[in-house]
Design an enzyme around this catalytic site. Structure first.
Site, PDB file in Angstrom:
ATOM      1  N   THR A   1       0.916  -1.122   0.000  1.00  0.00           N
ATOM      2  CA  THR A   1       0.000   0.000   0.000  1.00  0.00           C
ATOM      3  C   THR A   1       0.950   1.164   0.000  1.00  0.00           C
ATOM      4  OG1 THR A   1      -1.689  -1.267   1.163  1.00  0.00           O
ATOM      5  CG2 THR A   1      -1.746   1.098   1.517  1.00  0.00           C
TER       6      THR A   1
ATOM      7  N   THR B   1      -3.899   1.741  -2.366  1.00  0.00           N
ATOM      8  CA  THR B   1      -3.429   0.355  -2.323  1.00  0.00           C
ATOM      9  C   THR B   1      -3.839  -0.462  -3.535  1.00  0.00           C
ATOM     10  OG1 THR B   1      -3.402  -1.635  -0.937  1.00  0.00           O
ATOM     11  CG2 THR B   1      -5.487  -0.458  -1.064  1.00  0.00           C
ATOM     12  N   LEU B   2      -2.992  -1.452  -3.831  1.00  0.00           N
ATOM     13  CA  LEU B   2      -3.389  -2.561  -4.712  1.00  0.00           C
ATOM     14  C   LEU B   2      -3.609  -3.805  -3.867  1.00  0.00           C
ATOM     15  CD1 LEU B   2      -0.813  -2.106  -7.621  1.00  0.00           C
ATOM     16  CD2 LEU B   2      -3.282  -1.927  -7.851  1.00  0.00           C
ATOM     17  N   ASN B   3      -3.380  -3.680  -2.575  1.00  0.00           N
ATOM     18  CA  ASN B   3      -3.353  -4.722  -1.556  1.00  0.00           C
ATOM     19  C   ASN B   3      -1.976  -5.378  -1.528  1.00  0.00           C
ATOM     20  OD1 ASN B   3      -4.294  -6.010   0.653  1.00  0.00           O
ATOM     21  ND2 ASN B   3      -5.261  -7.685  -0.447  1.00  0.00           N
TER      22      ASN B   3
ATOM     23  N   SER C   1     -10.904  -2.184   5.363  1.00  0.00           N
ATOM     24  CA  SER C   1      -9.502  -1.779   5.175  1.00  0.00           C
ATOM     25  C   SER C   1      -8.865  -1.448   6.514  1.00  0.00           C
ATOM     26  CB  SER C   1      -9.477  -0.548   4.270  1.00  0.00           C
ATOM     27  OG  SER C   1      -8.180  -0.004   4.197  1.00  0.00           O
TER      28      SER C   1
ATOM     29  N   GLY D   1      -0.486  -3.107   5.515  1.00  0.00           N
ATOM     30  CA  GLY D   1      -1.565  -4.053   5.824  1.00  0.00           C
ATOM     31  C   GLY D   1      -2.090  -3.842   7.220  1.00  0.00           C
TER      32      GLY D   1
END
Ligand code: GLY
Length: 564
Positions: free
Chosen positions: A377, A395-397, A448, A470
């Site tokens: 992120t 984020t893209l995770n 999230s 995360g």
């Protein structure tokens, strides 16, 4: 002759792709600046420079944040994105505080058990990689909504730096080269059109990354606005990509996607007003819970790296992460008891079983094993000279998201579906557990941890902070604030000194190197399971004090500050 031609070409590219003093072919990280007018701190020197240039041209902090996010989508593809989502927290010069939620959303054809296999087990390979892992991207909608309400310069001016970086390329560092090399097989496995991230042979420091497909997509967005992404050519490319890889995002999902303006979570802490992100991020509520408990204790007397402070904060983190797992999800779909969770009476009662000098136990059968190398992120903090402050986490995770690059469109899709609870009791990629509140449903936003945060003092921006990481995001932001407000650390130390993390399950205290051996020995003696790990967060902080803007980029990465 050929040599002369190459030199002229490089010179021309350089002139076309320089931001102020920053050259896309020769740049370095700047870890700390003190300036008077405005500053940007982000994960990449070229993105910070792009934002700072916008400030110099008369853009405000929202403009600069947009330009920085778009530049990150090019120069920091492991987390910067068009194909992911994010949150923006804004304190405007008019004294207004708002947030923008551009979190990804489950596609209309998503279903509660879509990642459960025939044996009834959660198949995290599907929620973490490939086409099914992607939620409907939110970033482009969020950029346009925040720009419509607060932008000053035309959107085209904010997109241009990103287009240039994609078209004319930028030099990558050794770390970036290693990241791309490590994922080469995944990029080949998940993509039918060879992405720009795959090279014949290995990437090395000093190579130039060109992204012509991404430049074209950015150009469409420049020409058509958000419709350049959610409709027409780009939308069709996303849907073609889905059909190729058995994904489920449709043209209708893309057209329906809306960014949402939400009221922030706000609360007082020891004379400061904290402004942070509400649901569907758990971050703001959890920060309120944790600081609401901590304010009853003399943290300043305990001090940084003391067993008393660390034990107390571990126990607070444990309890609040347990609440996250049980209660939190998209407020459009589940009723989250926010008032009860943050009420002083509840918070006081939450620590009734706390015993100084003795570890509590997290009672749960499952023991997750978070995969720290996957956390990706990115956060950016911006202030301008007009009184605006912006904190954005996107984020893209996982790192490089789903590893699916939309064919001929050049951007990576997120793997945010893994932030839902695929099955109650089964940990996600961060080891986080969830309940029905965070189960998958069509059009629902996954819970999230992103916690972009602004701290006000006497009504004016004092700190702008946030981080990737995360599940560790919330504890990193908490500890950064406590480091400054309670422990009186400098901004440099608040960012760079080691951090620790407890998330209820697994029942471990993750610690970075740097805490004293004596403190860790005492914590072990109290019954804590200490687990060493690298890189908790990459926190970007700006403090405004006595008219000086101090911006600090986290030393854990190649993060960089820029300003004037
Ligand atoms: N994907 C990380 C988060 O949103 O918490």
């Amino acid at each position: 002759m050929r040599y002369l031609y190459t030199v002229v070409l490089l010179l021309a590219c350089c002139i076309a792709n320089c931001y102020g003093q920053t050259n896309a072919y020769n740049y370095k990280s700047v870890k700390q600046i003190r300036v008077k007018n405005g500053a940007v701190v982000s994960a990449h020197p070229l993105a910070s420079a792009a934002g700072a240039e916008i400030l110099k041209k008369g853009g405000n902090a929202v403009d600069a944040a947009i330009a920085t996010q778009l530049a990150l989508a090019v120069v920091y593809p492991n987390a910067g994105n068009l194909g992911g989502g994010g949150f923006m927290v804004l304190h405007s010069s008019k004294g207004e505080q708002v947030t923008y939620d551009y979190r990804e959303m489950a596609p209309g054809r998503a279903s509660r058990d879509m990642f459960i296999d025939t044996a009834g087990n959660a198949d995290t390979s599907l929620s973490q990689s490939g086409h099914l892992a992607s939620g409907v991207p939110g970033t482009v909608a969020g950029l346009f909504l925040s720009h419509k309400e607060h932008g000053r310069l035309p959107m085209a001016a904010l997109i241009d730096p990103a287009i240039k970086l994609a078209e004319k390329g930028f030099v990558i560092t050794g770390k970036e080269a290693a990241g791309l090399n490590a994922l080469r097989d995944d990029f080949l496995k998940f993509n039918r059109v060879k992405p720009a991230f795959v090279k014949d042979g290995s990437w090395k420091a000093g190579d130039t990354l060109f992204q012509p497909h991404l430049a074209h997509t950015l150009q469409l967005i420049k020409e058509k606005g958000a419709a350049g992404f959610y409709e027409g050519e780009t939308a069709q490319k996303i849907v073609d990509e889905m059909q190729h890889g058995k994904g489920i995002i449709t043209l209708d999902d893309l057209k329906q996607y809306k960014a949402i303006k939400r009221s922030p979570v706000t609360f007082d802490y020891k004379g400061y007003k904290i402004v942070t992100m509400p649901l569907p991020s758990s971050g703001g509520i959890m920060l309120q819970q944790m600081l609401g408990i901590l304010e009853r204790y003399p943290l300043d007397k305990y001090g940084f790296d003391s067993p008393e402070a660390m034990q107390l904060m571990i126990e607070v983190e444990r309890r609040v992460y347990a609440d996250r797992a049980a209660f939190m999800g998209d407020p459009g779909f589940v009723k989250v008891p926010v008032t009860a969770l943050t009420s002083p009476a509840y918070l006081a009662q939450r620590m009734s079983d706390y015993k100084p000098g003795k570890a509590s136990e997290s009672k749960n059968i499952h023991h997750g094993s978070p995969q720290q190398e996957h956390e990706e992120t990115t956060h950016l903090s911006v202030v301008d000279n007009q009184g605006n402050a912006v904190a954005v986490t996107t984020t893209l995770n996982g790192s490089y998201g789903s590893r699916v690059v939309v064919g001929n469109a050049g951007f990576i899709l997120n793997n945010e579906m893994d932030d839902f609870s695929a099955k109650p009791g089964v940990p996600n990629m961060y080891g986080l557990l969830g309940s029905e509140a965070n189960a998958i449903a069509p059009y629902k936003r996954m819970l999230s941890s992103m916690t972009p945060t602004i701290v006000l003092h006497n009504g004016l921006p004092y700190l702008v902070a946030g981080t990737p990481g995360g599940s560790t995001i919330i504890t990193s932001v908490l500890q950064t604030l406590v480091n400054v407000i309670d422990f009186g650390l400098s901004i440099h130390d608040a960012v760079n000194l080691p951090k620790f993390h407890h998330q209820w399950q697994p029942d471990l205290v993750y610690v970075e190197k740097g805490f004293s051996a004596e403190t860790l020995y005492k914590l072990r003696g109290m019954g804590y399971h200490i687990y060493n790990r690298n890189g908790i967060g990459r926190t970007e902080v700006i403090r405004i004090k006595d008219g000086i803007i101090e911006a600090v980029a986290d030393g854990r990465g190649e993060d960089s500050a820029a300003g004037y």
